[in-house]
Design an enzyme around this catalytic site. Structure first.
Site, PDB file in Angstrom:
ATOM      1  N   MET A 215     -28.585  58.927 -47.717  1.00  0.00           N
ATOM      2  CA  MET A 215     -29.655  59.917 -47.858  1.00  0.00           C
ATOM      3  C   MET A 215     -30.677  59.776 -46.737  1.00  0.00           C
ATOM      4  O   MET A 215     -31.235  60.768 -46.263  1.00  0.00           O
ATOM      5  CB  MET A 215     -30.345  59.803 -49.221  1.00  0.00           C
ATOM      6  CG  MET A 215     -29.440  60.116 -50.402  1.00  0.00           C
ATOM      7  SD  MET A 215     -28.682  61.746 -50.320  1.00  0.00           S
ATOM      8  CE  MET A 215     -26.979  61.314 -50.060  1.00  0.00           C
ATOM      9  N   ASP A 216     -30.888  58.551 -46.299  1.00  0.00           N
ATOM     10  CA  ASP A 216     -31.816  58.306 -45.192  1.00  0.00           C
ATOM     11  C   ASP A 216     -31.274  58.931 -43.910  1.00  0.00           C
ATOM     12  O   ASP A 216     -32.016  59.564 -43.154  1.00  0.00           O
ATOM     13  CB  ASP A 216     -32.027  56.801 -45.016  1.00  0.00           C
ATOM     14  CG  ASP A 216     -32.387  56.129 -46.326  1.00  0.00           C
ATOM     15  OD1 ASP A 216     -33.577  55.891 -46.568  1.00  0.00           O
ATOM     16  OD2 ASP A 216     -31.460  55.863 -47.114  1.00  0.00           O
TER      17      ASP A 216
ATOM     18  N   ASP B 201     -37.883  74.125 -34.345  1.00  0.00           N
ATOM     19  CA  ASP B 201     -39.301  74.432 -34.160  1.00  0.00           C
ATOM     20  C   ASP B 201     -39.707  74.366 -32.689  1.00  0.00           C
ATOM     21  O   ASP B 201     -40.499  75.187 -32.217  1.00  0.00           O
ATOM     22  CB  ASP B 201     -40.155  73.462 -34.977  1.00  0.00           C
ATOM     23  CG  ASP B 201     -41.636  73.693 -34.768  1.00  0.00           C
ATOM     24  OD1 ASP B 201     -42.101  74.830 -35.012  1.00  0.00           O
ATOM     25  OD2 ASP B 201     -42.335  72.749 -34.354  1.00  0.00           O
TER      26      ASP B 201
END
Length: 156
Positions: free
Chosen positions: A109-110, A124
């Site tokens: 998950m990390d 972004d």
């Protein structure tokens, strides 16, 4: 704590032995030619936000360290290493995040959290080059996010 009448709790790893844990996640940010050129140029924005790849790598590393604060059932663990690799291709950017730990629970998950935040940060950084005339992102997308490797080894 309950949800819908069921008890919720974090998995108890007390009885597990500490082992070397490694996980690698990879994914792809599909970009237009203009977006790829923005990544290659090292300029993320006309006003200068910095090098898109380097900023995305830092964001990925920070996200790995913040995973237990973002994913409710992830244990705070001792991260011993994070490697972020970026490959710029003609149709986008491939990123992989490899996380190492010595602990009682895995780091998948990390690695996934670091990867996704890294890819979102990259988006972004070059979004000015990705928008169409209406300010939309018809071609930009994050794809193929997955755990490509999970390793558990005994500590020596």
């Amino acid at each position: 704590m309950t949800a819908g009448g069921r008890r919720m709790s974090m998995v108890d790893v007390t009885g597990k032995k500490e082992e070397i844990r490694i996980a690698e996640a990879s994914g792809f940010l599909r970009l237009t030619e203009d977006g790829v050129n923005a990544v290659k140029s090292g300029e993320s924005h006309p006003q200068g936000k910095g090098d898109p790849i380097e900023v995305a790598k830092v964001a990925a590393i920070l996200a790995v360290k913040k995973t237990p604060e973002l994913v409710p059932h992830c244990h705070p663990i001792k991260i011993t290493g994070v490697d972020v690799d970026v490959e710029v291709l003609e149709d986008g950017v491939k990123m992989s995040v490899r996380v190492k730990s010595e602990g009682k629970t895995g780091v998948e998950m990390d690695a996934l959290t670091g990867l996704v935040v890294g890819l979102v940060t990259l988006w972004d950084m070059v979004k000015y080059a990705e928008k169409d005339e209406e300010g939309q992102y018809p071609h930009t997308r994050i794809e193929n996010v997955r755990v490509v490797e999970k390793i558990i080894k005994e500590k020596e």
